[in-house]
Structure formats: C-alpha cells, structure tokens
Design a protein around this motif. Structure first.
Motif, mmCIF file in Angstrom:
data_model
loop_
_atom_site.group_PDB
_atom_site.id
_atom_site.type_symbol
_atom_site.label_atom_id
_atom_site.label_comp_id
_atom_site.label_asym_id
_atom_site.label_seq_id
_atom_site.Cartn_x
_atom_site.Cartn_y
_atom_site.Cartn_z
ATOM 1 N N CYS A 114 20.194 62.007 -25.694
ATOM 2 C CA CYS A 114 20.144 60.556 -25.827
ATOM 3 C C CYS A 114 21.343 60.037 -26.617
ATOM 4 O O CYS A 114 21.782 58.900 -26.402
ATOM 5 C CB CYS A 114 18.837 60.118 -26.491
ATOM 6 N N TYR A 115 21.859 60.854 -27.552
ATOM 7 C CA TYR A 115 22.993 60.445 -28.379
ATOM 8 C C TYR A 115 24.291 61.073 -27.902
ATOM 9 O O TYR A 115 25.315 60.961 -28.573
ATOM 10 C CB TYR A 115 22.730 60.827 -29.833
ATOM 11 N N MET A 116 24.219 61.765 -26.749
ATOM 12 C CA MET A 116 25.396 62.387 -26.131
ATOM 13 C C MET A 116 26.093 63.372 -27.075
ATOM 14 O O MET A 116 27.296 63.317 -27.301
ATOM 15 C CB MET A 116 26.379 61.313 -25.653
ATOM 16 N N CYS A 127 24.458 59.071 -38.382
ATOM 17 C CA CYS A 127 24.405 58.257 -37.179
ATOM 18 C C CYS A 127 25.612 57.308 -37.156
ATOM 19 O O CYS A 127 26.375 57.221 -38.126
ATOM 20 C CB CYS A 127 23.100 57.474 -37.110
ATOM 21 N N GLN A 128 25.768 56.590 -36.054
ATOM 22 C CA GLN A 128 26.950 55.744 -35.906
ATOM 23 C C GLN A 128 26.973 54.604 -36.915
ATOM 24 O O GLN A 128 28.029 54.217 -37.408
ATOM 25 C CB GLN A 128 27.006 55.200 -34.480
ATOM 26 N N HIS A 419 34.014 57.433 -29.108
ATOM 27 C CA HIS A 419 32.600 57.703 -28.830
ATOM 28 C C HIS A 419 31.719 56.510 -29.212
ATOM 29 O O HIS A 419 30.777 56.161 -28.486
ATOM 30 C CB HIS A 419 32.155 58.951 -29.599
ATOM 31 N N LYS A 422 32.032 53.760 -26.570
ATOM 32 C CA LYS A 422 31.319 54.137 -25.351
ATOM 33 C C LYS A 422 29.821 53.937 -25.510
ATOM 34 O O LYS A 422 29.137 53.447 -24.597
ATOM 35 C CB LYS A 422 31.613 55.600 -25.008
ATOM 36 N N TYR A 423 29.310 54.320 -26.655
ATOM 37 C CA TYR A 423 27.874 54.138 -26.900
ATOM 38 C C TYR A 423 27.507 52.656 -26.930
ATOM 39 O O TYR A 423 26.442 52.260 -26.437
ATOM 40 C CB TYR A 423 27.492 54.802 -28.227
ATOM 41 N N HIS A 424 28.383 51.823 -27.475
ATOM 42 C CA HIS A 424 28.148 50.379 -27.507
ATOM 43 C C HIS A 424 28.079 49.808 -26.092
ATOM 44 O O HIS A 424 27.177 49.010 -25.772
ATOM 45 C CB HIS A 424 29.266 49.695 -28.297
ATOM 46 N N GLU A 426 27.379 51.503 -23.276
ATOM 47 C CA GLU A 426 26.223 52.045 -22.567
ATOM 48 C C GLU A 426 24.924 51.403 -23.049
ATOM 49 O O GLU A 426 23.994 51.213 -22.263
ATOM 50 C CB GLU A 426 26.180 53.560 -22.746
ATOM 51 N N THR A 427 24.860 51.056 -24.322
ATOM 52 C CA THR A 427 23.678 50.360 -24.825
ATOM 53 C C THR A 427 23.517 49.008 -24.154
ATOM 54 O O THR A 427 22.418 48.630 -23.723
ATOM 55 C CB THR A 427 23.770 50.188 -26.349
#
Length: 604
Positions: A114-116, A127-128, A419, A422-424, A426-427
């Motif tokens: 889930c957190y890649m 965490c981020q 990273h 990218k997570y931002h 994808e969220t």
C-alpha cells in the motif's frame, strides 16, 4: 513523544530477532503503568554487552521457564500485530512480503504494498508526513545567504524569471489562463469539424459537451476557437452562463452587449422574449439592413457557448433554447450552439419541441483512466514553453529566459520522480481523479517559491494538501439534513440492500418510509415509549416530495441514466435515482441520530 510500556512499538512487523533471556537476582519492583524512557538502539546494545551472562547450568535448570516466557511474549506480539490495521486498505493481514509497518514517530500503520515499499527498511522508518516535518525542522536554521545562493542555477536575471514563471503558473492554477489539453484528441477533432463547418461553410449545428467538473470542457472549446484564429474575422463568439443568466431577458441583453450593440428596445410589456430573439437573429442574418454593404455579402457566423447548459432548461418554456436550435436546424443563420454541462441526463430535461430541433450530437469527456494519464495532465499544468509565455504577454527576449525555462522543465521532471510526489498524485487519482484538486494543492508551493526557497520540493505539496483541499465526499452534507430528508435517504439506501438494486424512484422510497414509520409507531405504542417522546411523525407525500427534490439538488441522489421519457413526462417522481452514500456511512456521519433512524440503519 515518550512511549509507555503499553504503547505499540514502532518496529517493523518482520521476523523478530532471537532474544536473550537473562535471569539475575534482582529485587522485583512494581512499575505499574509508568512510562519508560525511549533509549536508542545503540544504548540498548551497549547495556546488553555489559551484562554478565549466566552459566550453562543455570540456563539448563531454568529452560522450561525461558521457553514459556518466550512463547508468551511471542503470543502477545502476534496479538498486537493482529490488532493493527493498515491505514489505507484497513486490512489486518500481515504476511511475508507485505507486512504492516509502523512509523517510529506517529505509529502510522501501513502495508508495504500500500505504501509502495519493496522491502522492509532498515533502522528508523518514518512515514511521509513525519519525514517532511523532520526535513522542515532541519532546514529551518538557515543563516548563511551564500549557502542558499550557491544552490541557485547560474542564470542571468534568475529572480525576475522566477517571478515571471510564478505569475504565469498561478494564473493557470487559479483558472485565469487556459491549460494545455491532454488525451482528448478524438473529441477535439469532432468539435473542430462542427465549428469549422459553421464558420467556413455557413452550416447551422448544435452539440452538447458532457463531462465532470474540471475535466476540460471549457478548455476544449477554447482550444478549438484558438485553432480557428486565422478565420477570427469571420465569426463572433457569444458566451452565456446558466449561473449568471437566470432568465431569457438577461441572456438576450448580454448577447447584444457581446455582439457590440446596445439594447435599444423600449420596455414594452407586450413584447415577448421570443419576438426579441427573432429580431436579433434576423439582424444577424441580414447585415445589409444594418450597414451600407453589398447585398451579396454573407453574414458572420456566431458561436454560442452555453456553460451550465442544464440550468437553461429550467427557464420558462425554454424559449431561448427553442429559438437557437430552431435557427441552427433551419439554417436561417450560420450559428452553432455548444452546450457545456455536467449532467448526463440533460437531454431528458428538454421539452419535446426543443428536443426535436436538437441535432443530438454529443461529446463525452471522461476523467483520466490511468495513473500515467493523470500524471501527464498534472505535469503539463506545471510546465510551460517560450511560446506560451509569449502568448500570455511576457517578454521572452530577456537574457536567460530560454535557459530558465529549460531549467524549470528539468526541475519538474525531477519532481515527478520523487516518491513523495508520486504518492501525492496516486492518492488524488484513487480518491477523486480531480485535476482541479491537484491544481489547488499546487497554489501554495508555487506561490512560496523564492530565491531563499528553491527549488520546488515534493514535501511542500504534502504540507499544503490539507489546507486548501475540499472534502473528498458528500458525507459532510448529511449533518445538515432535516429528519425527513435523512429518513428518505435511509429508505433509499435500505432499498439498495433489500431489493439488490442500486436504483429507486420516489414512489418506492416513500412506501419504504411509510412502512418503517408505521412499524415504529406500533412498536412504541405497544411498549409505552410514545409518552417518552420516541414517536416519529409521518409526513405527507407532497412534503416528502419536496425533501426528495432537495436531496437531488444536493447531488446526494444521482440520476440512474438516460431514459426514453422527458423530464416533463416523468419528473422527479418517476425518474430512477441512485443514492450516492451507503447505509453504513449515514450512521457514521451523522451525530445525534435519533433512536429510530439508528435502528433503521442497523437492522434490515
């Protein structure tokens, strides 16, 4: 924050290292639930190395107790791991290759996938959000201006170019400038062909552009008109908005204004909007009556852009739409009517005479269907070119401007590889797929750029995401609904489960509402709870219909699809709707829900 002995450990849920159990004659003390200091792993290793290991005989004598203690500790840790749920997927499962990890600062639990995270990180893991906070604290004590300026590229006029880029991008992010269009080449070609036939060949056309907010409907139309800039002298553009032009008279007055004429019509109560519109279109069709030009001169084409087209269908008798579609169909004047709307079922709202004159041409713009497509749109909103800056009126002949634009492009490319960024993206993609929400999250990071705060970093997007972003669902509306509106919404959500269908109409929901309230009245009267104020009032059908229409206005009820009947024939009563919230979401989003409604949400 100091952690107690009952606080979950921040270590990763992987295979535990083998522990050494040492027994010494130490007086037992009851520590109760006092918090213990959080030592670093290095100090723990040093303390263990200083301890005196017991002899082999002592270990053999107490081996059963050691094994029992180790098993009890392992069982307690497995119970603790089972109680941890992933903050993204809410799953309790933790297995090899996809273990649940804990942040060492905030105990944020998340799966590796889930957190890649391909593998379990070594050492301290944050965490981020905590990582961004730590970087902010590390960057705060900056005193030497030479260190900051050394990170800036060696480009002449860098500060001025940066301000120019900020001004241009902020105008784009706030909607003042047009964004580049991505992924709609086929739709653009279809719309371009329709407008081109009207401008060059004098054909009358009409078309509806349907899509969600922020998908690019207005951008698509503006791009087509910009492509026809070589023929700009051959057509006029008239823009109307359903939020502003709430009746036909206001729309006609603005048409005159945009066409460069003042409204010089006496206020005659006998003159109808239809007569005024016919006079207007007659003047457009026969320019020889207005100026001294040759009779063989052809009139200029007119492109009517009706934003929020569905609101124009609420005007009395739809006079404006009828005459525009009639002129376009009969080819009395070279006009094209482009309606922009978010409603898929907008054709049902047209009256029969209006629908018969509509060409039934549609363009459906969909949201991005993949993460790469969404990433390209977001990346394109942060990049620009020399041509775009020149078209916006900026001086691109200054020294260093081309070098700065190239450097900015490289910086955005590096940003998209981070990273956290990218997570931002994808969220946002998995939550809403909303491009405007991404643009909103970019306003503060771009506005805060300066020579002391450069280059653009991904952590700035994480910090600003919660400050300007809108709620990601309609659940915040439920708290302000009346009891009748809540009861009807609960009834619609119950029908979704009982009938195993996701569509219902007002008649079905009202019958379910009456059945629920009747059973509740019988139960309360038999148990004597009515005297305690536990009764529920049964509202009439007309009052309930008004509440049902308000739910549709709030977009909590979504039209099920396009049917064969018009809105005049079916109306709100017979139309099929779909509740946009689930039954369990209602009970969890409304505080102070009555006993009866809470029971309806809990028991089917």
């Amino acid at each position: 924050m100091p952690k107690g002995i009952l606080t979950p450990s921040g270590r990763k849920r992987g295979p535990k290292p083998r522990k050494s159990v040492i027994f010494q004659d130490i007086e037992e003390k009851d520590l109760g639930f006092k918090d213990l200091p959080d030592y670093s792993s290095k100090n723990k290793i040093a303390d263990i190395s200083e301890l005196q290991l017991p002899s082999d005989d002592d270990v053999e004598d107490e081996e059963p107790d050691v094994v029992a203690d180790v098993e009890n500790e392992a069982g307690a840790e497995s119970d603790e791991s089972d109680e941890l749920a992933c903050s993204i997927c809410n799953s309790l499962t933790s297995k090899r290759g996809n273990q649940i990890l804990l942040c060492d600062r905030c105990d944020f639990a998340v799966h590796q996938q889930c957190y890649m995270l391909p593998k379990v990180p070594e050492g301290e893991w944050l965490c981020q959000v905590c990582e961004a906070k730590r970087e902010d604290l590390a960057l705060e004590p900056v005193t030497a201006l030479e260190e900051i300026s050394s990170k800036l590229p060696d480009i002449r006029g860098f500060e001025h170019h940066l301000q120019t880029m900020q001004t241009f991008l902020l105008g784009r992010l706030t909607g003042e400038c047009r964004m580049p269009l991505h992924g709609h080449d086929e739709e653009m070609e279809k719309l371009h062909q329709v407008v081109k036939q009207t401008v060059l060949a004098g054909e009358g056309n009409s078309m509806l552009v349907i899509g969600a907010r922020g998908v690019g409907k207005t951008t698509l139309v503006d791009a087509v008109i910009s492509d026809l800039s070589d023929h700009r002298d051959n057509f006029h553009v008239v823009r109307l908005n359903g939020f502003i032009h709430t009746d036909d008279k206001l729309a006609l007055k603005d048409i005159w204004r945009q066409l460069g004429r003042e409204m010089e019509i006496e206020d005659d109560s006998k003159a109808t909007a239809n007569d005024t519109l016919q006079s207007l279109l007659a003047l457009l069709s026969h320019p020889s009556e207005l100026a001294e030009i040759d009779e063989g001169h052809t009139t200029k084409s007119v492109v009517f852009i009706l934003d929020e087209f569905d609101l124009f269908t609420t005007h009395p008798r739809q006079t404006l739409l009828y005459n525009l579609f009639d002129i376009a169909q009969a080819r009395k004047a070279p006009i094209v009517v482009l309606g922009l709307t978010t409603r898929v079922d907008v054709a049902e709202a047209l009256e029969k005479r209006v629908k018969s004159r509509f060409s039934h041409r549609y363009i459906h713009l969909s949201l991005p269907r993949s993460i790469p497509a969404f990433r390209d749109i977001c990346k394109g909103s942060l990049t620009t070119s020399i041509e775009d800056l020149q078209a916006a009126g900026f001086d691109v002949e200054l020294d260093g401007m081309s070098e700065f634009v190239a450097y900015w492009q490289t910086m955005i490319d590096d940003l998209c590889k981070e990273h956290v960024f990218k997570y931002h993206l994808e969220t946002l993609f998995y939550k809403t797929k909303s491009t405007p929400e991404f643009l909103t999250s970019c306003i503060l990071p771009v506005a805060n750029l300066s020579t002391k705060n450069f280059p653009l970093k991904a952590k700035a997007f994480v910090a600003s995401n919660t400050s300007l972003s809108a709620p990601d669902s309609k659940l915040h509306i439920l708290q302000g609904l009346s009891e009748l509106e809540l009861a009807l919404l609960i009834s619609a959500a119950r029908l979704d489960i009982i009938l195993d269908t996701d569509t219902c109409n007002f008649a079905m929901v009202y019958d379910e509402y009456c059945s629920l309230t009747s059973r509740h009245k019988i139960h309360t009267s038999s148990s004597g709870m009515t005297a305690l104020g536990a009764g529920v009032k049964v509202w009439g059908r007309d009052v309930a219909l008004g509440a049902w229409e308000r739910l549709a206005d709030y977009d909590i009820l979504v039209p099920a699809g396009v049917g064969g009947t018009s809105a005049r024939d079916s109306g709100t009563v017979g139309r099929m709707w779909k509740a946009d919230v689930a039954l369990e979401e209602i009970a969890g989003s409304v505080s102070g829900l009555s006993f009866a409604m809470a029971k309806w949400c809990r028991e089917i």
